[in-house]
Design a protein around this motif. Sequence first.
Motif, PDB file in Angstrom:
ATOM      1  N   TYR A 174       0.831  -1.195   0.000  1.00 30.74           N
ATOM      2  CA  TYR A 174       0.000   0.000   0.000  1.00 30.74           C
ATOM      3  C   TYR A 174       0.868   1.249   0.000  1.00 30.74           C
ATOM      4  O   TYR A 174       1.908   1.292   0.663  1.00 30.74           O
ATOM      5  CB  TYR A 174      -0.929  -0.017   1.208  1.00 30.74           C
ATOM      6  N   PHE A 175       0.419   2.261  -0.733  1.00 28.38           N
ATOM      7  CA  PHE A 175       1.196   3.481  -0.907  1.00 28.38           C
ATOM      8  C   PHE A 175       0.604   4.690  -0.202  1.00 28.38           C
ATOM      9  O   PHE A 175       1.249   5.736  -0.150  1.00 28.38           O
ATOM     10  CB  PHE A 175       1.346   3.793  -2.408  1.00 28.38           C
ATOM     11  N   THR A 176      -0.584   4.581   0.338  1.00 29.07           N
ATOM     12  CA  THR A 176      -1.213   5.743   0.975  1.00 29.07           C
ATOM     13  C   THR A 176      -1.299   5.619   2.493  1.00 29.07           C
ATOM     14  O   THR A 176      -1.906   6.470   3.145  1.00 29.07           O
ATOM     15  CB  THR A 176      -2.623   5.970   0.401  1.00 29.07           C
ATOM     16  N   ARG A 177      -0.715   4.583   3.064  1.00 25.47           N
ATOM     17  CA  ARG A 177      -0.730   4.465   4.519  1.00 25.47           C
ATOM     18  C   ARG A 177       0.091   5.590   5.148  1.00 25.47           C
ATOM     19  O   ARG A 177       1.036   6.090   4.569  1.00 25.47           O
ATOM     20  CB  ARG A 177      -0.146   3.114   4.952  1.00 25.47           C
ATOM     21  N   ARG A 178      -0.283   5.965   6.378  1.00 21.20           N
ATOM     22  CA  ARG A 178       0.511   6.884   7.190  1.00 21.20           C
ATOM     23  C   ARG A 178       0.763   6.200   8.519  1.00 21.20           C
ATOM     24  O   ARG A 178      -0.155   5.815   9.215  1.00 21.20           O
ATOM     25  CB  ARG A 178      -0.238   8.195   7.451  1.00 21.20           C
ATOM     26  N   GLN A 179       2.030   6.060   8.880  1.00 20.14           N
ATOM     27  CA  GLN A 179       2.382   5.337  10.095  1.00 20.14           C
ATOM     28  C   GLN A 179       2.408   6.244  11.325  1.00 20.14           C
ATOM     29  O   GLN A 179       2.231   5.773  12.456  1.00 20.14           O
ATOM     30  CB  GLN A 179       3.745   4.655   9.926  1.00 20.14           C
ATOM     31  N   LEU A 180       2.623   7.550  11.113  1.00 19.88           N
ATOM     32  CA  LEU A 180       2.797   8.443  12.254  1.00 19.88           C
ATOM     33  C   LEU A 180       1.591   8.453  13.189  1.00 19.88           C
ATOM     34  O   LEU A 180       1.768   8.383  14.420  1.00 19.88           O
ATOM     35  CB  LEU A 180       3.118   9.854  11.749  1.00 19.88           C
ATOM     36  N   PRO A 181       0.350   8.508  12.707  1.00 18.10           N
ATOM     37  CA  PRO A 181      -0.783   8.444  13.643  1.00 18.10           C
ATOM     38  C   PRO A 181      -0.824   7.143  14.442  1.00 18.10           C
ATOM     39  O   PRO A 181      -1.226   7.142  15.620  1.00 18.10           O
ATOM     40  CB  PRO A 181      -2.002   8.572  12.721  1.00 18.10           C
TER      41      PRO A 181
END
Length: 211
Positions: A174-181
């Motif tokens: 996946y290319f739209t994940r955000r890990q910071l949250p």
Amino acid sequence: MTRDAETPTARQQRVWDRNAPGYDKQIGFFERVWFTGGREWLGGRAHGRVLEVAVGTGRSLPHYRPGVVLTGIELSPAMLAIAQRRAADLGRPADLRQGDAERLPFADGTFDTVVCALSLCTIPHPAAAIAEMHRVLVPGGTLLLLDHIGSSWPPVRAAQWLLEQLTGRAAGEYFTRRQLPLVRAAGFDVEEAERHKAGTIERVHARKPAA
């Protein structure tokens, strides 16, 4: 087990076993032009007893400083075998073993640093993996992440979304994940967060609060 019945984790193991022979050649190009300096950034901040989650073929091994005690976990036996050969060729002592990022086979508070490079984009349940990283760190321990994420520029993010309609189904990438949250939700304090390449690459340096 048929492919229709296999679990997401089993699918990821199959995908990476299949891709292992050509992985280094493929990722080498992207590391030169897209993830530039990322593994050096991770290695320069890791300290003490280090766990690398999803160690892959061991491409981060040359970048750890002398004196770290290194453990690596990898889902794919084929990727792991390449990492073990790389460690031997480098003369780098490392305990490299097969395991699942979502169920780390270590006691609470085992490591001073946990590293994960270019893997939370494919781990089926990244929040579960980050929670496990939090669990196995000592109080005050360091979390270091490098990954591609959803761009901060809407046209690029839209293209990433279209691409992952194919890669998500075919390879669980996946290319739209955000890990910071997810890092914040797991209870980490974020000390550094950098975005590069139109916001598509993120480096995160966080800390588990001291007891």
